[in-house]
Write a protein that holds these residues in place. Structure first.
Motif, mmCIF file in Angstrom:
data_model
loop_
_atom_site.group_PDB
_atom_site.id
_atom_site.type_symbol
_atom_site.label_atom_id
_atom_site.label_comp_id
_atom_site.label_asym_id
_atom_site.label_seq_id
_atom_site.Cartn_x
_atom_site.Cartn_y
_atom_site.Cartn_z
ATOM 1 N N GLU A 263 30.721 32.899 18.126
ATOM 2 C CA GLU A 263 31.389 31.623 18.392
ATOM 3 C C GLU A 263 30.121 30.623 19.181
ATOM 4 O OE1 GLU A 263 33.264 29.824 16.573
ATOM 5 O OE2 GLU A 263 32.683 31.552 14.898
ATOM 6 N N ASP A 264 30.036 31.246 20.209
ATOM 7 C CA ASP A 264 28.800 30.345 21.273
ATOM 8 C C ASP A 264 28.307 30.851 21.121
ATOM 9 O OD1 ASP A 264 28.326 29.714 24.116
ATOM 10 O OD2 ASP A 264 27.299 31.667 23.922
ATOM 11 N N ILE A 265 26.724 31.380 20.152
ATOM 12 C CA ILE A 265 25.899 30.966 19.868
ATOM 13 C C ILE A 265 25.716 30.601 18.679
ATOM 14 C CG2 ILE A 265 23.704 32.372 17.797
ATOM 15 C CD1 ILE A 265 23.922 33.076 21.245
ATOM 16 N N ARG A 266 27.049 31.032 17.803
ATOM 17 C CA ARG A 266 26.839 29.167 16.625
ATOM 18 C C ARG A 266 27.427 28.130 17.281
ATOM 19 N NH1 ARG A 266 27.755 31.726 11.992
ATOM 20 N NH2 ARG A 266 28.482 29.881 10.727
ATOM 21 N N ASP B 186 20.675 27.002 13.343
ATOM 22 C CA ASP B 186 20.370 28.354 13.534
ATOM 23 C C ASP B 186 21.608 28.688 12.255
ATOM 24 O OD1 ASP B 186 17.751 28.389 13.995
ATOM 25 O OD2 ASP B 186 18.228 27.406 15.482
ATOM 26 N N ALA B 187 22.593 28.906 12.723
ATOM 27 C CA ALA B 187 23.639 29.461 12.625
ATOM 28 C C ALA B 187 23.646 28.816 10.823
ATOM 29 C CB ALA B 187 25.367 28.852 13.026
ATOM 30 N N LYS B 188 24.312 27.654 10.611
ATOM 31 C CA LYS B 188 23.843 27.520 9.069
ATOM 32 C C LYS B 188 22.552 28.350 8.288
ATOM 33 C CE LYS B 188 26.057 23.043 10.203
ATOM 34 N NZ LYS B 188 25.259 21.631 9.441
ATOM 35 N N ARG B 189 20.980 28.043 8.362
ATOM 36 C CA ARG B 189 20.757 28.700 8.381
ATOM 37 C C ARG B 189 20.525 29.950 7.889
ATOM 38 N NH1 ARG B 189 16.340 27.860 11.851
ATOM 39 N NH2 ARG B 189 15.767 25.942 10.476
ATOM 40 N N LYS C 69 11.693 34.167 1.200
ATOM 41 C CA LYS C 69 12.436 32.606 2.154
ATOM 42 C C LYS C 69 13.173 33.171 2.702
ATOM 43 C CE LYS C 69 15.719 29.216 0.890
ATOM 44 N NZ LYS C 69 16.661 29.213 -0.472
ATOM 45 N N CYS C 70 14.162 34.395 2.947
ATOM 46 C CA CYS C 70 15.258 34.858 4.213
ATOM 47 C C CYS C 70 14.655 35.080 5.128
ATOM 48 C CB CYS C 70 16.076 35.880 3.622
ATOM 49 S SG CYS C 70 16.941 35.251 1.928
ATOM 50 N N GLN C 71 12.849 35.518 5.520
ATOM 51 C CA GLN C 71 12.223 36.518 6.391
ATOM 52 C C GLN C 71 12.056 34.881 7.121
ATOM 53 O OE1 GLN C 71 12.047 39.564 6.963
ATOM 54 N NE2 GLN C 71 11.538 37.964 9.076
ATOM 55 N N ALA C 72 11.638 34.172 6.099
ATOM 56 C CA ALA C 72 11.113 32.728 6.956
ATOM 57 C C ALA C 72 11.995 32.512 7.820
ATOM 58 C CB ALA C 72 9.943 32.125 5.879
ATOM 59 N N LEU D 6 14.973 33.799 9.024
ATOM 60 C CA LEU D 6 15.454 35.499 9.977
ATOM 61 C C LEU D 6 14.378 34.472 10.541
ATOM 62 C CD1 LEU D 6 16.288 38.052 7.927
ATOM 63 C CD2 LEU D 6 17.568 36.585 9.144
ATOM 64 N N ASP D 7 12.718 34.598 11.452
ATOM 65 C CA ASP D 7 12.302 34.257 11.410
ATOM 66 C C ASP D 7 12.251 33.462 12.450
ATOM 67 O OD1 ASP D 7 10.550 36.790 10.405
ATOM 68 O OD2 ASP D 7 9.203 35.242 10.041
#
Length: 97
Positions: free
Chosen positions: A15-18, A24-27, A63-66, A68-69
């Motif tokens: 939850e802290d990271i979110r 980025d959590a939404k991504r 698209k997923c890899q981009a 995730l990067d």
């Protein structure tokens, strides 16, 4: 798949990271959804070749890899800030943080 696996426990389990990295959590949530959807479609195929060659699959994975990067980059920047506040974190491997 390796990048998704390494980030899954971080973005879905912390939850802290979110809270600290909401965009980025939404991504990651979108990547997670896309990845799981692709895996569900693949398991319905009778042949791994057919599953791999499905139209649009390469574009989805690219698209997923981009995404995730970008998530990994933001996470690394976040951890660098934490390391500056807590120097003892410099002695802990990034994967363990």
């Amino acid at each position: 798949q390796r990048a998704w696996c390494s980030l899954e426990s971080i973005f879905l389990g912390s939850e802290d990271i979110r809270e600290q990295l909401p965009e980025d959590a939404k991504r990651f949530d979108q990547v997670d959804s896309d990845f799981r959807e692709q895996m569900n479609v693949a398991k319905e195929q009778s042949s791994p070749i057919e599953a791999a060659m499905q139209d649009g699959r390469e574009e989805v994975f690219n698209k997923c890899q981009a995404s995730l990067d970008l998530c990994q980059k933001s996470l690394s920047e976040y951890l660098e800030v934490k390391k500056k506040k807590f120097p003892r974190f410099y002695f802990v491997a990034p994967a363990d943080l």
